[in-house]
Design an enzyme around this catalytic site. Structure first.
Site, mmCIF file in Angstrom:
data_model
loop_
_atom_site.group_PDB
_atom_site.id
_atom_site.type_symbol
_atom_site.label_atom_id
_atom_site.label_comp_id
_atom_site.label_asym_id
_atom_site.label_seq_id
_atom_site.Cartn_x
_atom_site.Cartn_y
_atom_site.Cartn_z
ATOM 1 N N GLU A 102 5.559 2.139 6.013
ATOM 2 C CA GLU A 102 4.976 2.749 4.828
ATOM 3 C C GLU A 102 4.273 4.067 5.126
ATOM 4 O O GLU A 102 4.321 5.014 4.344
ATOM 5 C CB GLU A 102 3.996 1.785 4.153
ATOM 6 N N LYS A 157 0.844 -1.196 0.000
ATOM 7 C CA LYS A 157 0.000 0.000 0.000
ATOM 8 C C LYS A 157 0.875 1.240 0.000
ATOM 9 O O LYS A 157 1.867 1.294 0.710
ATOM 10 C CB LYS A 157 -0.916 -0.003 1.227
ATOM 11 N N ALA A 195 -0.221 -10.424 8.440
ATOM 12 C CA ALA A 195 0.438 -11.553 7.787
ATOM 13 C C ALA A 195 0.455 -12.802 8.664
ATOM 14 O O ALA A 195 0.188 -13.913 8.183
ATOM 15 C CB ALA A 195 1.862 -11.160 7.397
ATOM 16 N N LYS A 223 -4.699 5.092 5.166
ATOM 17 C CA LYS A 223 -4.921 4.424 6.463
ATOM 18 C C LYS A 223 -3.608 4.223 7.212
ATOM 19 O O LYS A 223 -3.583 4.218 8.450
ATOM 20 C CB LYS A 223 -5.671 3.109 6.269
ATOM 21 N N THR A 272 -5.566 -1.838 11.618
ATOM 22 C CA THR A 272 -4.250 -1.227 11.731
ATOM 23 C C THR A 272 -4.175 -0.252 12.898
ATOM 24 O O THR A 272 -3.118 -0.079 13.504
ATOM 25 C CB THR A 272 -3.892 -0.486 10.421
ATOM 26 N N THR A 310 -5.634 -7.520 6.999
ATOM 27 C CA THR A 310 -4.917 -8.790 6.848
ATOM 28 C C THR A 310 -3.534 -8.737 7.480
ATOM 29 O O THR A 310 -2.554 -8.397 6.822
ATOM 30 C CB THR A 310 -4.747 -9.123 5.348
ATOM 31 N N SER A 359 0.763 -3.825 13.837
ATOM 32 C CA SER A 359 0.980 -2.921 12.719
ATOM 33 C C SER A 359 2.223 -2.076 12.987
ATOM 34 O O SER A 359 2.337 -1.431 14.035
ATOM 35 C CB SER A 359 -0.229 -2.001 12.530
ATOM 36 N N ARG A 360 3.138 -2.049 12.017
ATOM 37 C CA ARG A 360 4.337 -1.221 12.177
ATOM 38 C C ARG A 360 3.985 0.257 12.222
ATOM 39 O O ARG A 360 4.664 1.042 12.890
ATOM 40 C CB ARG A 360 5.325 -1.502 11.041
ATOM 41 N N ASN A 361 2.929 0.651 11.512
ATOM 42 C CA ASN A 361 2.511 2.048 11.545
ATOM 43 C C ASN A 361 2.037 2.443 12.943
ATOM 44 O O ASN A 361 2.467 3.452 13.495
ATOM 45 C CB ASN A 361 1.387 2.274 10.529
#
Length: 375
Positions: free
Chosen positions: A305, A123, A155, A215, A272, A153, A278-280
Site C-alpha cells: 500500500e 489504509k 494480522a 505511515k 510498521t 495490528t 510489515s510489507r511496507n
C-alpha cells in the site's frame, strides 16, 4: 459509558453491540478481524473471492493461504456470495486495498441493509482522485455512516489472540454527541471488544485515515535505510520526523494532531517501522539492499500500500503546498529511479530547521555547503 467530550455524564441507555458483523475481504487482516468479531461473541460472516479459502475456513477453521497454521474460532461463516455475507449484517468491516475499494463498494451497495455502518480497515488514499477512502465509500454508499478501524495490528498476532489495541473512528453527528452510546463507533467498539482486543473510540476520522496512509510511506523509508545499512539512530529519526509529516497533512484536512500521536498514528507507525512483518518495511529493506523492484518478494506480485500511497500523498502535498521531505524521498526512489543512498544523503543535508512550528529558522547544512549544493 461516558460522553465523548471534555465533560463526562451518565447516559440513559446502555450501548448495544451489533448482533451480526460482516467482514468483506478474506485476506490475512480480514480473517484476523473475523476472528476478533467471533471471539467477541458476534455472529460473523466473511466474504472472499477465493473459493478454496472460503471452503477451508468452513471446513477446518483455518485460512491456509493467508494465515496458515492459525486456528480460527468455530462459527465463522465464510462465503464467496457477497449478498449472502451481507444478509442481516448490522455492521460491516471492509478490508480491501485502496485500488479496489470503489468497485467493492459498488458491488456491496444493492445488498447492504439501510443505515448499516461501514468501517474501513485498509489504509490509503485513492490514486488519481486523492480522496481519502472514507470519501470514496461515502460517495458510493450514501446513507451509510463510514468510519475506520486502525492501529498497531499485525494480522498474525491479532488472529493468535495476542493483546491488541486499535482505534475505531467515525465522524460524530449532533445526535451521536447527545447519546454517545448509540454512535456507530461506540457500538462497534463494544461489539469487537474482548479479553484480548481493546478498542478505543475516536471522532477524528480524517486524522486516523491520514495517519494510516502516510505511515505506510514512512515505513518504506525506514526499510530502505535499514537495508542500506543505516542503524537505529536513523530509524528513530525517520519515525519522529515522519510523524511530523503525518501531523502536517492531517492539519490541512482538519484532522487533529493528537490523533497522530495515538494508536492509529504513533502506535501503527512504530510497529510498521520496526518489523519486516510489515510489507511496507520489507519492501524498503529489499530496495535498500539494491534488489530491483521486480525481484522483491521473490518476484511475487505483492501489493504494498505504501508504494501506491506515495504517489497519492505527494499529489496531495503538492496540491496543498506543504513540505513532506521523507515522503518525497520515497516517491523519488520508487517512481523516479533515484538512488537510495544519494537521495537520503540529500534528505539529511537539507537546511537546518527549528523543530517546533513557531521557531522559524533555516540554516544551510554544513555538508551541503561543503559539497557546494544546498538542498
Amino acid at each position: 459509558m461516558t460522553y465523548l467530550g471534555t465533560q463526562a455524564e451518565d447516559l440513559s441507555s446502555p450501548p448495544l453491540p451489533y448482533s451480526k458483523i460482516c467482514v468483506v475481504g478474506a485476506g490475512s487482516w480480514g480473517t484476523a478481524l473475523a476472528s476478533v468479531a467471533r471471539r467477541a461473541g458476534r455472529q460473523t460472516a466473511i466474504w472472499g473471492r477465493d473459493a478454496s479459502v472460503v471452503e477451508a475456513i468452513n471446513r477446518s477453521n483455518e485460512n491456509p493461504k493467508y494465515l496458515p497454521g492459525i486456528p480460527l474460532p468455530e462459527g465463522i461463516e465464510a462465503t464467496a456470495d457477497l449478498a449472502a455475507a451481507l444478509d442481516g449484517a448490522e455492521a460491516v468491516l471492509l478490508v480491501t486495498p485502496s485500488r479496489t475499494l470503489r468497485e467493492i463498494c459498488r458491488q456491496m451497495r444493492p445488498h447492504l441493509g439501510a443505515g448499516v455502518p461501514v468501517a474501513l480497515c485498509a489504509k490509503g488514499i485513492e490514486a488519481g482522485t486523492g480522496y481519502l477512502l472514507s470519501e470514496v465509500a461515502a460517495e458510493i454508499l450514501p446513507g451509510h455512516q463510514i468510519g475506520a478501524l486502525s492501529g498497531p495490528t499485525f494480522a498474525t498476532e491479532t488472529a493468535l489472540g495476542h493483546l491488541t489495541a486499535a482505534t475505531i473512528a467515525f465522524q460524530f453527528s449532533y445526535a451521536d454527541r447527545l447519546d454517545t452510546a448509540s454512535s456507530p463507533a461506540a457500538r462497534l467498539a463494544l461489539s469487537l471488544g474482548s479479553d484480548f482486543f481493546r478498542p478505543y473510540i475516536s471522532d477524528d476520522l480524517v486524522g486516523v485515515e491520514v495517519s494510516g496512509a502516510v505511515k505506510n510511506v514512512i515505513a518504506i523509508a525506514c526499510g530502505m535505510m535499514t537495508g542500506a545499512g543505516y542503524a537505529e539512530n536513523t530509524r528513530a529519526a525517520l519515525i519522529v520526523r515522519g510523524m511530523d509529516e503525518m501531523k502536517t497533512l492531517a492539519d490541512v484536512f482538519g484532522g487533529r494532531r493528537e490523533t497522530v500521536t495515538g494508536l492509529a498514528g504513533a502506535g501503527d507507525l512504530t510497529l510498521t517501522c520496526s518489523s519486516q512483518t510489515s510489507r511496507n518495511m520489507s519492501l524498503g529493506v529489499q530496495l535498500g539492499k539494491g534488489i530491483p523492484r521486480s525481484h522483491c518478494f521473490d518476484g511475487k506480485p505483492v501489493v504494498v500500500e505504501g508504494e501506491v500511497n506515495s504517489v497519492s500523498v505527494m499529489d496531495l502535498a503538492r496540491r496543498m503546498n506543504i513540505r513532506m521531505p521523507i515522503c518525497e524521498s520515497v516517491f523519488r526512489i520508487l517512481h523516479r529511479g533515484a538512488d537510495v543512498r544519494q537521495t537520503f544523503a540529500e534528505l539529511w543535508s537539507r537546511p537546518i530547521e527549528g523543530e517546533r512550528r513557531g521557531l522559524t529558522i533555516s540554516i544551510d547544512h554544513p555538508s551541503a555547503i561543503q559539497e557546494g549544493a544546498v538542498m
